[in-house]
Write a protein that holds these residues in place. Structure first.
Motif, PDB file in Angstrom:
ATOM      1  N   MET A  91       0.828  -1.207   0.000  1.00  0.00           N
ATOM      2  CA  MET A  91       0.000   0.000   0.000  1.00  0.00           C
ATOM      3  C   MET A  91       0.862   1.256   0.000  1.00  0.00           C
ATOM      4  SD  MET A  91      -1.549   0.440   3.852  1.00  0.00           S
ATOM      5  CE  MET A  91      -2.133  -1.225   4.027  1.00  0.00           C
ATOM      6  N   ALA A  92       0.267   2.325  -0.515  1.00  0.00           N
ATOM      7  CA  ALA A  92       0.943   3.623  -0.577  1.00  0.00           C
ATOM      8  C   ALA A  92      -0.115   4.711  -0.427  1.00  0.00           C
ATOM      9  CB  ALA A  92       1.693   3.779  -1.896  1.00  0.00           C
ATOM     10  N   ALA A  93       0.329   5.944  -0.251  1.00  0.00           N
ATOM     11  CA  ALA A  93      -0.568   7.092  -0.139  1.00  0.00           C
ATOM     12  C   ALA A  93      -0.311   8.046  -1.301  1.00  0.00           C
ATOM     13  CB  ALA A  93      -0.346   7.812   1.188  1.00  0.00           C
ATOM     14  N   GLY A  94      -1.308   8.836  -1.645  1.00  0.00           N
ATOM     15  CA  GLY A  94      -1.169   9.837  -2.695  1.00  0.00           C
ATOM     16  C   GLY A  94      -1.730  11.161  -2.231  1.00  0.00           C
TER      17      GLY A  94
ATOM     18  N   VAL B 263     -10.952   7.467  -8.067  1.00  0.00           N
ATOM     19  CA  VAL B 263      -9.579   7.590  -8.547  1.00  0.00           C
ATOM     20  C   VAL B 263      -9.087   6.192  -8.895  1.00  0.00           C
ATOM     21  CG1 VAL B 263      -7.231   8.338  -7.966  1.00  0.00           C
ATOM     22  CG2 VAL B 263      -9.192   9.558  -6.994  1.00  0.00           C
ATOM     23  N   THR B 264      -8.384   6.095 -10.007  1.00  0.00           N
ATOM     24  CA  THR B 264      -7.713   4.845 -10.366  1.00  0.00           C
ATOM     25  C   THR B 264      -6.234   5.159 -10.574  1.00  0.00           C
ATOM     26  OG1 THR B 264      -8.236   5.168 -12.711  1.00  0.00           O
ATOM     27  CG2 THR B 264      -9.734   3.768 -11.429  1.00  0.00           C
ATOM     28  N   SER B 265      -5.421   4.097 -10.543  1.00  0.00           N
ATOM     29  CA  SER B 265      -3.980   4.264 -10.711  1.00  0.00           C
ATOM     30  C   SER B 265      -3.416   3.090 -11.487  1.00  0.00           C
ATOM     31  CB  SER B 265      -3.297   4.359  -9.348  1.00  0.00           C
ATOM     32  OG  SER B 265      -1.894   4.384  -9.514  1.00  0.00           O
ATOM     33  N   ASP B 266      -2.312   3.355 -12.176  1.00  0.00           N
ATOM     34  CA  ASP B 266      -1.652   2.310 -12.947  1.00  0.00           C
ATOM     35  C   ASP B 266      -0.935   1.290 -12.069  1.00  0.00           C
ATOM     36  OD1 ASP B 266       0.246   4.295 -12.206  1.00  0.00           O
ATOM     37  OD2 ASP B 266       1.555   3.781 -13.875  1.00  0.00           O
TER      38      ASP B 266
ATOM     39  N   VAL C 177      -7.912   2.239  -5.409  1.00  0.00           N
ATOM     40  CA  VAL C 177      -7.550   3.524  -4.811  1.00  0.00           C
ATOM     41  C   VAL C 177      -8.781   4.030  -4.073  1.00  0.00           C
ATOM     42  CG1 VAL C 177      -6.762   5.888  -5.209  1.00  0.00           C
ATOM     43  CG2 VAL C 177      -5.938   4.040  -6.685  1.00  0.00           C
ATOM     44  N   THR C 178      -8.616   4.282  -2.780  1.00  0.00           N
ATOM     45  CA  THR C 178      -9.723   4.789  -1.977  1.00  0.00           C
ATOM     46  C   THR C 178      -9.399   6.192  -1.487  1.00  0.00           C
ATOM     47  OG1 THR C 178      -8.841   3.732   0.010  1.00  0.00           O
ATOM     48  CG2 THR C 178     -10.502   2.510  -1.223  1.00  0.00           C
ATOM     49  N   MET C 179     -10.461   6.956  -1.276  1.00  0.00           N
ATOM     50  CA  MET C 179     -10.342   8.316  -0.771  1.00  0.00           C
ATOM     51  C   MET C 179     -10.657   8.293   0.716  1.00  0.00           C
ATOM     52  SD  MET C 179     -12.352  10.251  -3.876  1.00  0.00           S
ATOM     53  CE  MET C 179     -13.756   9.133  -3.799  1.00  0.00           C
ATOM     54  N   HIS C 180      -9.842   8.990   1.504  1.00  0.00           N
ATOM     55  CA  HIS C 180     -10.053   9.044   2.954  1.00  0.00           C
ATOM     56  C   HIS C 180     -10.066  10.487   3.431  1.00  0.00           C
ATOM     57  CE1 HIS C 180      -8.475   4.865   2.696  1.00  0.00           C
ATOM     58  NE2 HIS C 180      -9.413   4.681   3.591  1.00  0.00           N
ATOM     59  N   SER C 181     -10.988  10.764   4.355  1.00  0.00           N
ATOM     60  CA  SER C 181     -10.955  12.034   5.072  1.00  0.00           C
ATOM     61  C   SER C 181     -10.330  11.754   6.427  1.00  0.00           C
ATOM     62  CB  SER C 181     -12.362  12.616   5.225  1.00  0.00           C
ATOM     63  OG  SER C 181     -13.177  11.744   5.978  1.00  0.00           O
ATOM     64  N   THR C 182      -9.849  12.797   7.062  1.00  0.00           N
ATOM     65  CA  THR C 182      -9.254  12.678   8.391  1.00  0.00           C
ATOM     66  C   THR C 182      -9.988  13.625   9.326  1.00  0.00           C
ATOM     67  OG1 THR C 182      -7.122  12.153   7.395  1.00  0.00           O
ATOM     68  CG2 THR C 182      -7.098  12.807   9.701  1.00  0.00           C
ATOM     69  N   THR C 183     -10.490  13.096  10.428  1.00  0.00           N
ATOM     70  CA  THR C 183     -11.227  13.912  11.392  1.00  0.00           C
ATOM     71  C   THR C 183     -10.262  14.762  12.209  1.00  0.00           C
ATOM     72  OG1 THR C 183     -11.144  12.311  13.195  1.00  0.00           O
ATOM     73  CG2 THR C 183     -12.955  12.083  11.599  1.00  0.00           C
ATOM     74  N   SER C 184     -10.804  15.715  12.958  1.00  0.00           N
ATOM     75  CA  SER C 184      -9.963  16.558  13.809  1.00  0.00           C
ATOM     76  C   SER C 184      -9.273  15.738  14.892  1.00  0.00           C
ATOM     77  CB  SER C 184     -10.791  17.675  14.441  1.00  0.00           C
ATOM     78  OG  SER C 184     -11.848  17.117  15.199  1.00  0.00           O
TER      79      SER C 184
ATOM     80  N   THR D  27      -0.478  15.108   3.752  1.00  0.00           N
ATOM     81  CA  THR D  27      -0.049  14.292   4.873  1.00  0.00           C
ATOM     82  C   THR D  27      -0.757  14.756   6.146  1.00  0.00           C
ATOM     83  OG1 THR D  27       2.110  14.033   3.859  1.00  0.00           O
ATOM     84  CG2 THR D  27       1.963  13.535   6.194  1.00  0.00           C
ATOM     85  N   GLY D  28      -1.345  13.821   6.871  1.00  0.00           N
ATOM     86  CA  GLY D  28      -2.059  14.152   8.093  1.00  0.00           C
ATOM     87  C   GLY D  28      -3.475  14.635   7.870  1.00  0.00           C
ATOM     88  N   GLY D  29      -3.894  14.725   6.607  1.00  0.00           N
ATOM     89  CA  GLY D  29      -5.239  15.188   6.280  1.00  0.00           C
ATOM     90  C   GLY D  29      -5.921  14.219   5.340  1.00  0.00           C
ATOM     91  N   ASP D  30      -6.834  14.740   4.545  1.00  0.00           N
ATOM     92  CA  ASP D  30      -7.491  13.919   3.533  1.00  0.00           C
ATOM     93  C   ASP D  30      -6.428  13.400   2.570  1.00  0.00           C
ATOM     94  OD1 ASP D  30      -9.741  14.786   4.856  1.00  0.00           O
ATOM     95  OD2 ASP D  30     -10.388  16.147   3.270  1.00  0.00           O
ATOM     96  N   HIS D  31      -6.632  12.190   2.032  1.00  0.00           N
ATOM     97  CA  HIS D  31      -5.598  11.585   1.198  1.00  0.00           C
ATOM     98  C   HIS D  31      -6.159  10.436   0.375  1.00  0.00           C
ATOM     99  CE1 HIS D  31      -5.768   9.320   4.956  1.00  0.00           C
ATOM    100  NE2 HIS D  31      -5.392   8.266   4.248  1.00  0.00           N
ATOM    101  N   LEU D  32      -5.336   9.927  -0.528  1.00  0.00           N
ATOM    102  CA  LEU D  32      -5.650   8.740  -1.311  1.00  0.00           C
ATOM    103  C   LEU D  32      -4.864   7.569  -0.747  1.00  0.00           C
ATOM    104  CD1 LEU D  32      -5.274  10.253  -4.906  1.00  0.00           C
ATOM    105  CD2 LEU D  32      -7.381   9.996  -3.562  1.00  0.00           C
ATOM    106  N   MET D  33      -5.483   6.389  -0.709  1.00  0.00           N
ATOM    107  CA  MET D  33      -4.786   5.161  -0.327  1.00  0.00           C
ATOM    108  C   MET D  33      -4.759   4.238  -1.543  1.00  0.00           C
ATOM    109  SD  MET D  33      -3.634   5.374   2.746  1.00  0.00           S
ATOM    110  CE  MET D  33      -3.018   3.713   2.755  1.00  0.00           C
ATOM    111  N   LEU D  34      -3.560   3.849  -1.927  1.00  0.00           N
ATOM    112  CA  LEU D  34      -3.369   2.926  -3.042  1.00  0.00           C
ATOM    113  C   LEU D  34      -3.179   1.541  -2.446  1.00  0.00           C
ATOM    114  CD1 LEU D  34      -2.060   5.822  -3.761  1.00  0.00           C
ATOM    115  CD2 LEU D  34      -1.229   4.625  -5.755  1.00  0.00           C
TER     116      LEU D  34
END
Length: 143
Positions: A39-42, A59-62, A67-74, A96-103
């Motif tokens: 796994m990786a982050a984008g 989102v898709t990736s090669d 690829v999933t989208m994540h929000s980050t709560t306070s 980093t530390g906020g909303d992000h993509l997970m591959l």
């Protein structure tokens, strides 16, 4: 449309920034070299200079099967999202530390100096293809 390096622009039917449609551009895309092989982050920023909001819906990736989208709560908790808002006249910032993509389900482990391709799909705008450089794990962009 594909744009090299870490930026991409949507294909708006009109160059007028004052339209009642979203007008999207992507900047600052990168993938930190992941410590794990599966796994990786984008991260990236989607700016919207239009007068209408939009939503990043998938989102898709090669290099990833998912690829999933994540929000980050306070409180720092991550939550999987089905869409992320791109406000009119505003920005969706994935950082980093906020909303992000997970591959997930990496086909290969990205290494610094590689490039990862993302295809961003939106509720109202055409897809945007982004070429994101893989940066060292310690990389932090200027904010």
């Amino acid at each position: 449309m594909t744009v090299a390096a870490c930026s991409a622009h949507g294909t708006s039917s009109t160059p007028d920034k004052g339209t009642d449609r979203p007008d999207l551009a992507v900047t600052g895309a990168y993938v930190p070299e992941p410590p794990m092989a599966d796994m990786a982050a984008g991260y990236l920023t989607v700016a919207n200079t239009g007068r209408a909001a939009d939503r990043l819906t998938s989102v898709t990736s090669d290099i990833a099967t998912d690829v999933t989208m994540h929000s980050t709560t306070s409180a720092g908790a991550m939550k999987k999202e089905t869409a992320l808002p791109v406000p009119a006249g505003g920005r969706l910032v994935l950082s980093t530390g906020g909303d992000h993509l997970m591959l997930m389900g990496l086909k290969r482990k990205p290494k610094a100096s590689d490039t990862v391709t993302f295809v961003l799909r939106f509720a109202a705008s055409p897809p945007i293809t982004v070429k994101a450089p893989v940066k060292p794990a310690t990389y932090r962009p200027d904010q």
